[in-house]
Design an enzyme around this catalytic site. Structure first.
Site, mmCIF file in Angstrom:
data_model
loop_
_atom_site.group_PDB
_atom_site.id
_atom_site.type_symbol
_atom_site.label_atom_id
_atom_site.label_comp_id
_atom_site.label_asym_id
_atom_site.label_seq_id
_atom_site.Cartn_x
_atom_site.Cartn_y
_atom_site.Cartn_z
ATOM 1 N N GLU A 89 0.794 -1.220 0.000
ATOM 2 C CA GLU A 89 0.000 0.000 0.000
ATOM 3 C C GLU A 89 0.832 1.279 0.000
ATOM 4 O OE1 GLU A 89 -2.642 -0.538 3.323
ATOM 5 O OE2 GLU A 89 -4.185 -1.437 2.049
ATOM 6 N N GLU A 120 6.888 -21.861 8.419
ATOM 7 C CA GLU A 120 7.297 -20.940 9.484
ATOM 8 C C GLU A 120 8.357 -21.551 10.395
ATOM 9 O OE1 GLU A 120 4.591 -21.119 13.374
ATOM 10 O OE2 GLU A 120 3.538 -20.229 11.673
#
Length: 308
Positions: A89, A120
């Site tokens: 963004e 992860e």
């Protein structure tokens, strides 16, 4: 049933049962939403408690970007997805180069939509990404609700070895500060409404911290004037209209004057703004902005000094 290769019991407030929501499955729909909202209202206070540490991270990021370096986000699961969103963004919002903020997500792009098994837990993968992409002087910000995600900690350790400054946003205030991490942002949001569902309060806290961190970094780098987004460029009719409104807000001048100035400035909002506020020509405004590193207020001060 497949037996996990490894089982880890995480000692974190986010994993404990919340006494306030033990009967949430017996509540009405409105009651469920009210209980979740009551928990959410505690998050801003928890974030406020770690703002001094966030400020250090902002200063590290500003130093890195001013010196030609980059900011890297590293996360897994919800943390990685939120980091990817924040980085994406910044380009349309502040017209920054696409490589200023780089998000590294455990498991790669595929894991943004679907969980990738054991991604992860792969500390070597995190370290390898940093070794390949991080340069001395960069700033690397890891995010983990548990405070112990191997992919993230492996990445931070490798980034530190590469000569980068590092920070860690952790949802586990009990976890120790990892070796080599320059700033630890340990936000304590307490037990989730649904035990272990860290996309809830822990995720909300991470979103707030990321938004504050990146926005403050942009402000410090002169990507705003006052509270206006002056680093936008007019790439379509809608954005041109928004830019003209910003120019009107900042200068108090007419739509026609602002439109003419924007055209004269080649669509560059900052140049048009400095031109209108200083009364200097577009060429002088552009030169002052270049000298000031893109800061509108500094450019205006430079022009005032020249005129005095």
């Amino acid at each position: 049933m497949t037996v996990p290769v490894q089982t880890v019991h995480v000692d974190s407030p986010t994993e404990t049962r919340n006494p306030r929501t033990r009967d949430i499955d017996l509540m009405s729909t409105a009651g469920i939403l009210g209980a979740i909202n009551a928990e959410d209202r505690t998050v801003p206070g928890a974030v406020a408690a770690v703002l001094p540490q966030v400020a250090h991270a902002v200063d590290y990021a500003v130093d890195a970007l001013r010196a030609g370096g980059r900011v890297h986000y590293v996360g897994a699961g919800t943390s990685g997805r939120l980091a990817t969103l924040d980085a994406a963004e910044l380009v349309p919002t502040f017209n920054v180069p696409g490589d200023w903020f780089i998000a590294h997500h455990a498991g790669g792009e595929k894991a943004l939509r679907n969980a990738v098994e054991n991604a992860e837990d792969d500390s070597a993968a995190g370290a390898a990404e940093m070794a390949a992409m991080v340069q001395p002087g960069d700033f690397v910000l890891g995010l983990t609700a548990s405070g112990r995600t191997p992919y993230v900690l492996g990445a931070l350790a490798a980034a530190s070895r590469q000569g980068a400054r590092t920070g860690l946003v952790s949802g586990n205030a009990k976890a120790a500060k990892p070796a080599g991490v320059d700033v630890l942002i340990a936000v304590d949001t307490g037990p989730e409404a649904i035990a272990g569902s860290t996309r809830m309060k822990a995720g909300t806290a991470q979103k707030m911290i990321l938004t504050s961190f990146s926005t403050a970094t942009m402000i410090k780098l002169g990507r705003t004037y006052s509270n206006l987004m002056v680093s936008m460029r007019a790439t379509n009719a809608k954005l041109r209209g928004r830019i003209i409104r910003i120019l009107q807000e900042a200068t108090g001048m007419t739509m026609a004057d602002c439109s003419d100035a924007l055209t004269e400035a080649g669509g560059d909002l900052k140049v048009a703004l400095v031109h209108l506020l200083s009364g200097e020509d577009v060429k002088s405004a552009a030169k002052a902005l270049h000298t000031s590193g893109g800061h509108v207020r500094k450019a205006l001060d430079t022009l005032r000094v020249r005129a005095s």
